[in-house]
Design a protein around this motif. Structure first.
Motif, mmCIF file in Angstrom:
data_model
loop_
_atom_site.group_PDB
_atom_site.id
_atom_site.type_symbol
_atom_site.label_atom_id
_atom_site.label_comp_id
_atom_site.label_asym_id
_atom_site.label_seq_id
_atom_site.Cartn_x
_atom_site.Cartn_y
_atom_site.Cartn_z
ATOM 1 N N ILE A 294 0.827 -1.203 0.000
ATOM 2 C CA ILE A 294 0.000 0.000 0.000
ATOM 3 C C ILE A 294 0.864 1.256 0.000
ATOM 4 O O ILE A 294 0.649 2.191 -0.791
ATOM 5 N N PHE A 295 1.868 1.318 0.874
ATOM 6 C CA PHE A 295 2.716 2.499 0.923
ATOM 7 C C PHE A 295 3.588 2.608 -0.330
ATOM 8 O O PHE A 295 3.912 3.721 -0.767
ATOM 9 N N SER A 296 3.947 1.487 -0.904
ATOM 10 C CA SER A 296 4.685 1.524 -2.174
ATOM 11 C C SER A 296 3.813 2.083 -3.286
ATOM 12 O O SER A 296 4.289 2.820 -4.166
ATOM 13 N N ALA A 297 2.516 1.762 -3.264
ATOM 14 C CA ALA A 297 1.593 2.330 -4.245
ATOM 15 C C ALA A 297 1.512 3.845 -4.086
ATOM 16 O O ALA A 297 1.310 4.578 -5.075
ATOM 17 N N GLY A 298 1.670 4.339 -2.864
ATOM 18 C CA GLY A 298 1.706 5.777 -2.653
ATOM 19 C C GLY A 298 2.883 6.424 -3.362
ATOM 20 O O GLY A 298 2.763 7.535 -3.904
ATOM 21 N N ILE A 299 4.017 5.750 -3.374
ATOM 22 C CA ILE A 299 5.178 6.258 -4.103
ATOM 23 C C ILE A 299 4.878 6.315 -5.598
ATOM 24 O O ILE A 299 5.190 7.294 -6.284
ATOM 25 N N PHE A 300 4.244 5.271 -6.107
ATOM 26 C CA PHE A 300 3.905 5.195 -7.537
ATOM 27 C C PHE A 300 3.005 6.370 -7.926
ATOM 28 O O PHE A 300 3.271 7.092 -8.892
ATOM 29 N N THR A 301 1.918 6.567 -7.185
ATOM 30 C CA THR A 301 0.975 7.633 -7.519
ATOM 31 C C THR A 301 1.588 9.007 -7.268
ATOM 32 O O THR A 301 1.270 9.969 -7.982
ATOM 33 N N GLY A 302 2.456 9.113 -6.271
ATOM 34 C CA GLY A 302 3.101 10.390 -6.000
ATOM 35 C C GLY A 302 3.968 10.850 -7.154
ATOM 36 O O GLY A 302 3.929 12.022 -7.559
ATOM 37 N N VAL A 303 4.754 9.934 -7.729
ATOM 38 C CA VAL A 303 5.599 10.269 -8.871
ATOM 39 C C VAL A 303 4.743 10.542 -10.100
ATOM 40 O O VAL A 303 4.990 11.491 -10.864
ATOM 41 N N LEU A 304 3.718 9.733 -10.305
ATOM 42 C CA LEU A 304 2.847 9.917 -11.463
ATOM 43 C C LEU A 304 2.202 11.300 -11.447
ATOM 44 O O LEU A 304 2.076 11.962 -12.480
ATOM 45 N N THR A 305 1.799 11.751 -10.250
ATOM 46 C CA THR A 305 1.153 13.058 -10.125
ATOM 47 C C THR A 305 2.169 14.190 -10.113
ATOM 48 O O THR A 305 2.007 15.200 -10.816
ATOM 49 N N GLY A 306 3.233 14.036 -9.344
ATOM 50 C CA GLY A 306 4.196 15.114 -9.173
ATOM 51 C C GLY A 306 4.950 15.479 -10.434
ATOM 52 O O GLY A 306 5.291 16.647 -10.641
ATOM 53 N N THR A 307 5.203 14.511 -11.292
ATOM 54 C CA THR A 307 5.935 14.797 -12.532
ATOM 55 C C THR A 307 5.045 15.409 -13.607
ATOM 56 O O THR A 307 5.554 15.876 -14.633
ATOM 57 N N GLY A 308 3.730 15.417 -13.395
ATOM 58 C CA GLY A 308 2.819 15.948 -14.404
ATOM 59 C C GLY A 308 2.348 14.919 -15.405
ATOM 60 O O GLY A 308 1.590 15.245 -16.327
ATOM 61 N N MET A 309 2.775 13.661 -15.236
ATOM 62 C CA MET A 309 2.349 12.621 -16.179
ATOM 63 C C MET A 309 0.839 12.420 -16.161
ATOM 64 O O MET A 309 0.221 12.153 -17.188
ATOM 65 N N VAL A 310 0.234 12.556 -14.967
ATOM 66 C CA VAL A 310 -1.184 12.279 -14.827
ATOM 67 C C VAL A 310 -2.029 13.290 -15.607
ATOM 68 O O VAL A 310 -3.148 12.984 -16.010
ATOM 69 N N GLU A 311 -1.508 14.511 -15.831
ATOM 70 C CA GLU A 311 -2.225 15.472 -16.663
ATOM 71 C C GLU A 311 -1.918 15.285 -18.142
ATOM 72 O O GLU A 311 -2.783 15.492 -19.000
ATOM 73 N N ALA A 312 -0.699 14.899 -18.443
ATOM 74 C CA ALA A 312 -0.292 14.782 -19.854
ATOM 75 C C ALA A 312 -0.916 13.569 -20.536
ATOM 76 O O ALA A 312 -1.221 13.630 -21.736
ATOM 77 N N MET A 313 -1.117 12.488 -19.795
ATOM 78 C CA MET A 313 -1.624 11.254 -20.410
ATOM 79 C C MET A 313 -3.018 11.427 -21.019
ATOM 80 O O MET A 313 -3.236 11.063 -22.187
#
Length: 434
Positions: A294-313
């Motif tokens: 669960i906490f590892s999934a937080g790292i995954f979503t944190g990077v996905l959001t923080g880098t801007g990938m979640v808006e670009a996709m």
């Protein structure tokens, strides 16, 4: 570039865990770090990952204490009498058990909370599946798909998000979808019947005429005779019922609720520190493995959001739609809801993408209510995403691997979305063309 990196990151993660080349725990940490570095981020990856962990921390706490609570209840023998009686009720027939899985999951899912559905249904059904030797992947698949269909209720989350983003009444999206949801449930009952027949051919039917005394412990869920508390059966049942009622009403945050429930259950059943330590040690492997993921999934979503990938996709996917496809934006929205909600969060899709699709569709005479309803079609597939914390809870409680669950379930998740989408189009919920 960011969009390509985002899709590549999720695809790499999926490939690693589905081919069993890496454990989900490792892949959830290593993959986003690698792709974050490729995206040009260095020391700022740390704050991104920490922000993701913070957001998911309440879920991790809730799951840890939920596993410990239900573990104590299983050890104390709470579910043993129910399993004996359920075996008699279903007459040891795998078909009845598997079909009953859908019925129970659909009923419990009416509260709109996936975590609640998973905890209640798995606690009730896993002992029965274990006793009969049924494949737990079938149970996890059917429970998740049932939750995905019933999650379209206005209080379930996706419908409320879509209605808020489009500024329409949630009932305007939900009520037209009810017949399509009913078709989805019928489809799941048919799927359960097929799997039940297959399991019956494999295992046969277990014959039990009555819930007779079981001195040899053959019909039991608890595995440690010393840990059973038969005299506290009704006390534990009352405590669990009160916990579930409080859970459904939403009066107390789930993390706090299960922490308190675990503490009370410990005082009642295992007041001696040594006995409680033994129970915690027995369930520690499951707890540690689950919370770490669960906490590892937080790292995954944190990077996905923080880098801007979640808006670009989503922007990149929208750019691929040619203007001549405009009249078909309603079914396109339904089709896009599968990959969109899989690769990005529901919030990103419904608040960032659906309004754009609705605005474009309005030029072709397609109402925003139709687009909103179409955007709900992909929810059964959405729950397979590695970005959904409740799915990790499901696989942990069911005792199956996340990658195995995805590999087993994804064709049926796509099929369920297709059945609901075709039914919605045929029933006029959204037009096939504008």
């Amino acid at each position: 570039m960011l969009a390509l990196l985002g899709f590549a990151m999720v695809a790499t993660f999926m490939t690693l865990i589905m081919t069993r080349r890496a454990a989900p725990l490792v892949a959830l940490i290593v993959v986003p770090v690698v792709f974050g570095l490729i995206a040009g981020h260095g020391l700022d990856l740390g704050p991104m990952m920490l922000e993701g962990v913070k957001k998911i921390a309440p879920t991790g706490v809730m799951i840890m204490f939920a596993i410990l609570y239900f573990g104590l209840m299983i050890d104390a023998g709470l579910f043993d009498p129910a399993v004996r009686r359920l075996l008699v009720l279903v007459r040891g027939d795998p078909v009845r058990v598997v079909v009953g899985t859908v019925v129970l999951a659909v009923g419990v899912s009416l509260d709109g909370d996936g975590s609640t559905t998973y905890m209640v249904t798995v606690a009730a059904l896993l002992p029965l599946y274990a006793r009969l030797g049924l494949n737990p992947l079938i149970m996890a698949c059917l429970i998740m798909l049932s939750s995905g269909v019933m999650n379209l209720t206005p209080w379930g989350g996706p419908t409320a998000r879509a209605a808020t983003a489009l500024q329409v009444d949630p009932a305007a999206l939900f009520l037209p979808m009810v017949p399509a949801m009913a078709v989805g449930v019928v489809w799941l009952l048919l799927l359960a019947w097929v799997y039940g027949r297959r399991e019956r051919r494999r295992l046969g039917v277990l014959t039990l005429d009555r819930p007779a005394p079981d001195p040899e412990g053959l019909i039991t869920v608890s595995t440690d005779p010393a840990a059973r508390r038969p005299r506290l059966l009704w006390v534990n049942a009352g405590l669990t019922l009160a916990l579930l009622i409080t859970l459904v009403t939403g009066l107390v945050p789930l993390a706090v609720l299960f922490m308190a429930g675990f503490a009370i259950a410990s005082l009642i059943n295992y007041p001696q520190p040594e006995a409680l330590r033994a129970r915690i040690a027995a369930h520690a492997p499951n707890v540690i493995a689950m919370v770490a993921v669960i906490f590892s999934a937080g790292i995954f979503t944190g990077v996905l959001t923080g880098t801007g990938m979640v808006e670009a996709m989503p922007r990149s996917l929208l750019a691929l739609i040619p203007p001549q496809m405009g009249p078909y934006l309603a079914p396109i929205t339904a089709a896009l809801s599968l990959p969109m909600t899989f690769f990005i969060s529901n919030d990103a899709f419904y608040f960032g993408v659906v309004p754009i699709l609705a605005e474009a569709a309005s030029h072709y005479g397609i109402s925003k209510e139709a687009i909103g309803s179409a955007s709900l079609i992909g929810q059964p597939f959405h729950l397979l995403s590695p970005l959904v914390p409740s799915t990790y809870l499901l696989v942990s409680l069911a005792g199956v691997e996340f990658g195995d669950h995805q590999r087993f379930t994804w064709p049926w998740a796509v099929a369920t979305c297709a059945v609901m989408g075709v039914a919605a189009a045929m029933l006029g919920v959204f037009p096939v063309w504008g």
